[in-house]
Design an enzyme around this catalytic site. Structure first.
Site, PDB file in Angstrom:
ATOM      1  N   LYS A 136       3.468   3.057  -0.083  1.00  0.00           N
ATOM      2  CA  LYS A 136       2.517   3.515   0.926  1.00  0.00           C
ATOM      3  C   LYS A 136       2.236   5.008   0.757  1.00  0.00           C
ATOM      4  CE  LYS A 136       3.672   4.672   5.106  1.00  0.00           C
ATOM      5  NZ  LYS A 136       4.122   4.700   6.513  1.00  0.00           N
ATOM      6  N   ASP A 154       0.153   0.462   6.004  1.00  0.00           N
ATOM      7  CA  ASP A 154       1.007   0.939   7.086  1.00  0.00           C
ATOM      8  C   ASP A 154       1.024  -0.130   8.179  1.00  0.00           C
ATOM      9  OD1 ASP A 154      -1.435   1.129   8.385  1.00  0.00           O
ATOM     10  OD2 ASP A 154      -1.166   3.211   9.005  1.00  0.00           O
TER      11      ASP A 154
END
Length: 225
Positions: A136, A154
């Protein structure tokens, strides 16, 4: 089958129909959120990398409140690598989990200096080898600084993607792959910004505002809460 006319048709949706619906949703979100962007404040790759590491388990707003002081004191990897733990902990304390984050930042700075001459690497493999940097975080930096297509999964992106029936998985890597199958790489970065804006402002975890959502007609989960 057209999901715009039936919120219960997702299980029967063909792959092609899902892709067309997904791309229609992206176009609508582009109109609804023309200013969608990364909401962490940064001026270079080092600042975004550090800010993204700090954003774990807290808000971008909170991170933005402390990064001016942080980057004034530690403007680059060399300065961060030489930071005194107690001083660094005190600056980042408001972001939560500050001891663990201090460990990550010190190791991050040291690795950047030792392995990359103080520069932020430009590949997913090199970034994810750094302390505290997962896919991420790496995709955030790659997409927003180096223009390398990536999908940032996320909590908002994962939640919205499941509600839109783009994926059934809770595994971030699987969600990333499922979304990637629906869009061209050139659309990945901005798509994620728009999904995050939607998740933060409309498609809330507990009580989504389906009535105020621009894509409710294309969402199988709309009005089911």
């Amino acid at each position: 089958m057209n999901l715009a006319s039936s919120h219960n048709s997702a299980p029967e949706e063909t792959t092609l129909a899902r892709k067309r619906r997904a791309r229609r949703i992206n176009r609508k979100l582009a109109e609804f959120f023309p200013d969608a962007r990364c909401e962490l404040d940064f001026t270079n790759a080092f600042e975004l990398l550090v800010a993204t590491v700090l954003s774990a388990q807290t808000t971008d707003v909170r991170v933005n409140q402390i990064t001016p002081k942080l980057f004034s004191r530690y403007p680059d990897a060399h300065a961060l690598a030489a930071a005194e733990r107690a001083e660094l902990e005190e600056i980042i304390r408001p972001t939560g989990f500050f001891r663990a984050k201090t460990d990550s930042l010190l190791k991050l700075g040291q690795a950047l200096v030792a392995d990359h001459d103080g520069q932020v690497p430009k590949t997913l493999e090199e970034l994810t080898a750094l302390a505290g940097v997962g896919r991420k975080t790496a995709n955030v930096v790659l997409g927003n600084v180096f223009d390398v297509p990536g999908i940032t999964v996320d909590t908002h992106v994962g939640r919205v993607a499941r509600r839109l029936a783009w994926t059934e998985s809770n595994n971030a890597l699987h969600v990333e792959r499922d979304i990637a199958e629906l869009f061209e790489p050139k659309d990945w970065v901005m798509l994620c910004h728009r999904l995050i804006f939607l998740g933060r402002r409309v498609c809330h975890a507990r009580k989504p505002d389906c009535a105020g959502c621009p894509i409710s007609k294309d969402c199988p989960a709309a009005f089911s809460f």
